[in-house]
Design a protein around this motif. Structure first.
Motif, short mmCIF file in Angstrom:
data_model
loop_
_atom_site.label_atom_id
_atom_site.label_comp_id
_atom_site.label_asym_id
_atom_site.label_seq_id
_atom_site.Cartn_x
_atom_site.Cartn_y
_atom_site.Cartn_z
N THR A 238 18.09 -9.20 7.11
CA THR A 238 16.87 -9.95 6.78
C THR A 238 15.77 -9.08 6.20
O THR A 238 14.71 -9.58 5.83
N PHE A 239 16.01 -7.77 6.11
CA PHE A 239 14.97 -6.85 5.63
C PHE A 239 14.89 -6.90 4.10
O PHE A 239 15.89 -6.73 3.41
N ASP A 240 13.69 -7.10 3.57
CA ASP A 240 13.49 -7.12 2.13
C ASP A 240 12.05 -6.74 1.82
O ASP A 240 11.12 -7.47 2.15
N ARG A 241 11.87 -5.58 1.22
CA ARG A 241 10.54 -5.14 0.81
C ARG A 241 10.46 -5.01 -0.72
O ARG A 241 9.63 -4.29 -1.25
N GLY A 242 11.38 -5.67 -1.41
CA GLY A 242 11.38 -5.60 -2.86
C GLY A 242 12.18 -4.40 -3.35
O GLY A 242 12.68 -3.59 -2.57
N PRO A 243 12.31 -4.26 -4.66
CA PRO A 243 13.12 -3.18 -5.23
C PRO A 243 12.41 -1.82 -5.14
O PRO A 243 11.18 -1.74 -5.09
N PHE A 244 13.21 -0.79 -5.13
CA PHE A 244 12.70 0.58 -5.11
C PHE A 244 12.00 0.88 -6.42
O PHE A 244 12.52 0.59 -7.51
N ASN A 245 10.81 1.48 -6.34
CA ASN A 245 10.00 1.77 -7.51
C ASN A 245 9.60 3.23 -7.50
O ASN A 245 8.82 3.67 -6.64
N LEU A 246 10.13 3.99 -8.45
CA LEU A 246 9.87 5.43 -8.50
C LEU A 246 8.38 5.75 -8.61
O LEU A 246 7.86 6.60 -7.90
N GLU A 247 7.70 5.04 -9.51
CA GLU A 247 6.28 5.33 -9.71
C GLU A 247 5.49 5.05 -8.45
O GLU A 247 4.61 5.84 -8.06
N ALA A 248 5.80 3.93 -7.77
CA ALA A 248 5.07 3.56 -6.56
C ALA A 248 5.31 4.54 -5.43
O ALA A 248 4.49 4.66 -4.51
N GLU A 249 6.44 5.26 -5.47
CA GLU A 249 6.75 6.22 -4.42
C GLU A 249 6.31 7.63 -4.76
O GLU A 249 6.57 8.57 -4.01
N GLY A 250 5.63 7.81 -5.91
CA GLY A 250 5.08 9.12 -6.26
C GLY A 250 6.08 10.09 -6.83
O GLY A 250 5.95 11.32 -6.66
#
Length: 592
Positions: A238-250
């Protein structure tokens, strides 16, 4: 086997102690990563996740309003359960948070029909109130004590969870408003700590004292197995925080491009089907498990093992065969190691008689003078640790480059002079308990400690070792004021010297973070004044004054920041982090 049986009996069928193969290989075709840490958690209750071992597991079973960006250095906050950063009133007292909708607690028998429900603002309120409920025996109340309007008074009135707290309000199911008693610039940072993880009241009520081994959260994984050697976690569907985003992760391709993290872009995490966290306290055992290529897939190399891996220390260079075989990361510790004194012991610490109090200070200062950090660094950290005075480590902007290094300089002659001037004689010396985990390395550190004390004229019989099966057991003894001298490390949970300085704030006395039980009204006043200030020269000056008080009162033998050397298998895509991310980075690990 008896310990495993007891764990399984306590955990019951919901965790399935017999459902995971003991074979080190993957026989299911699932994506599996096996992670090694150097200690075992005493509890998986977020309210007791005050050390790195517990936090590593807890943040993967639960979630927090905020976390730190996976790849950004310096560390930067990012929302997790929250949809964005809070709206803060002009007076700095009211914080309004908006929570993500559709976040579900994992299925568990604690819920109606065993189906997890949606996480709401009331759950955040419940989780914060738990820290002030004496029944919880929280290790984290000190983070918010005196900070949230009405919360301390709620606890004093009986901690009735049916009664509201004026400073904690659910505006609606997904909007939380917190009213502070005074400005607290670090407040949002505290909500990225494992201690702030959000728990459901149904599970706390159903499992009671067993909640620490029956976790029910909204994190990326669920617990499948727990015993004295490892925790096995499986993907939470049930875990969903959206797709991985390189820019958002620095992401910084110039320093991280070789790790193939760009291949994670756009994919939904966690990327693992199964995460195994192995508790291996002995450095040699961790290395053997890693280097075999069949067991754990990472290792944080102990300082005394680095010699076999390094070509040189200055500059630091790994042997070519090690560089070719593994990914590696060298980084300074976001924290420090130290020895603490129990100031609540009148034979060593605070005393109502000013003359005895002064003599006790002389004894503590003599013990500090007699300790040889250079020998410790050479023996156990391959000379790569950074020795510094006080409790504000070099990684922080408020580190004082002009402070005297006398408090970390080995000087047995000065120790003897202090003892003589204070009238300490062999007949007067108290017997002091020294706490340590039961391991070869910890015993070696103690024997080196005692040998240095003997060189300064302190009798070896004065220091009596007490061994504990795990760090958790030793930590409980420190919290219960049962040890006179203890060696610990402290890892920053947010990049602010306040996080270290609160270790000496009087109201935080054990079982809170002030395990030293240091009580100094002047220090407390400075701490309270600094706590309301934004970053700036005035706050930095107050930090320096507090740091000097701790040094002058000889409350601790401090300190040393280690250089972390991480190695991991080349088929694992990750950037490991032992520091402020804690275990949060494990949700982003991939094994293609």
């Amino acid at each position: 086997m008896r310990i495993l049986f007891i764990f399984c009996l306590a955990l019951g069928f919901a965790v399935g102690c017999n459902s995971v193969s003991q074979n080190s290989g993957d026989i299911s075709g699932d994506i599996v990563y096996k992670h090694a840490v150097d200690g075992a958690p005493a509890s998986l209750d977020p309210a007791q996740a005050s050390n790195i071992y517990a936090a590593t597991v807890v943040v993967n079973l639960y979630d927090t309003l905020y976390r730190y960006q996976y790849l950004a250095r310096p560390y930067a906050l990012t929302p997790s359960l929250a949809t964005g950063f809070p709206a803060v009133s002009e007076d700095g007292l009211t914080y309004t948070f908006r929570l993500r909708e559709g976040i579900m607690f994992s299925d568990d028998q604690a819920f109606t029909d065993g189906i997890g429900r949606e996480l709401t603002a009331d759950d955040v309120i419940f989780s914060l109130k738990r820290h002030f409920d004496p029944a919880t025996r929280s290790h984290g109340a000190w983070l918010w004590r005196g900070r949230i309007e009405g919360l301390d008074a709620w606890a004093e009135a009986g901690a009735n969870h049916d009664q509201p707290v004026s400073g904690l309000n659910a505006i609606d199911e997904h909007t939380l408003q917190v009213r502070l008693t005074a400005p607290y610039p670090q407040f949002t940072h505290t909500l990225a700590n494992a201690l702030s993880a959000v728990v459901p009241h149904e599970a706390v009520k159903r499992y009671g004292p067993e909640f620490g081994i029956r976790p029910v959260g909204s994190g990326p994984f669920r617990l499948q197995l727990l015993d004295e050697t490892r925790a096995v976690l499986t993907r939470n569907p049930t875990f969903d925080r959206g797709p991985f985003n390189l820019e958002a992760e620095g992401y910084d391709p110039t320093v991280q491009g070789h790790l193939e993290l760009d291949l994670l872009e756009g994919r939904h995490y966690p990327f693992l089907d199964r995460l195994e966290i192995h508790f291996i306290s002995e450095p040699s055992a961790r290395w053997s498990s890693f280097s075999s290529g069949r067991d754990v897939q990472n290792v944080m190399v102990a300082g005394d093992q680095a010699e076999r891996l390094l070509l040189s220390r200055d500059p630091v260079r790994l042997r070519p065969d090690i560089e070719q075989r593994y990914h590696y990361l060298l980084e300074p510790e976001a924290g420090f190691v130290f020895f603490g004194f129990n100031m609540a012991n009148p034979d060593l610490g605070h005393h109502d008689d000013p003359a005895i109090d002064a003599d006790n200070r002389a004894l503590r200062c003599a013990i500090r003078d007699a300790y040889d950090w250079e020998a410790r660094n050479a023996s156990f950290h391959y000379g790569m640790g950074q020795i510094f005075p006080g409790v504000i480590p070099p990684i922080l902007t408020d580190f004082d480059t002009g402070i005297s290094v006398q408090s970390v300089t080995y000087n047995p002659e000065r120790a003897r002079v202090r003892l003589k001037e204070a009238g300490w004689t062999p007949e007067r010396f108290p017997v002091l308990s020294y706490g340590m985990e039961s391991s070869v390395q910890q015993r070696q550190i103690f024997e080196q400690f005692r040998a240095k004390m003997t060189e300064a004229g302190l009798p070896p019989s004065m220091f009596q070792p007490r061994s504990f099966a795990s760090f958790g057991d030793m930590n409980r003894a420190v919290a219960n004021r049962q040890l006179d001298i203890f060696m610990m490390s402290w890892t920053l949970a947010y990049p602010d010297a306040q996080y270290n300085l609160q270790l000496f704030y009087g109201p935080n006395a054990a079982p809170g973070a002030n395990r030293f039980n240091y009580a100094n009204p002047a220090y407390d006043r400075l701490f309270e004044q600094a706590a309301t200030l934004p970053a700036g020269e005035l706050r930095s000056e107050l930090y320096r004054q507090m740091n000097e008080m701790v040094i002058n009162d000889c409350v601790a033998i401090s300190g040393l920041s280690r250089t972390r050397l991480h190695l991991w298998q080349r088929n694992v895509r990750m950037l490991p982090d032992r520091e402020m991310l804690g275990g949060h980075f494990l949700r982003f690990v991939d094994v293609p």
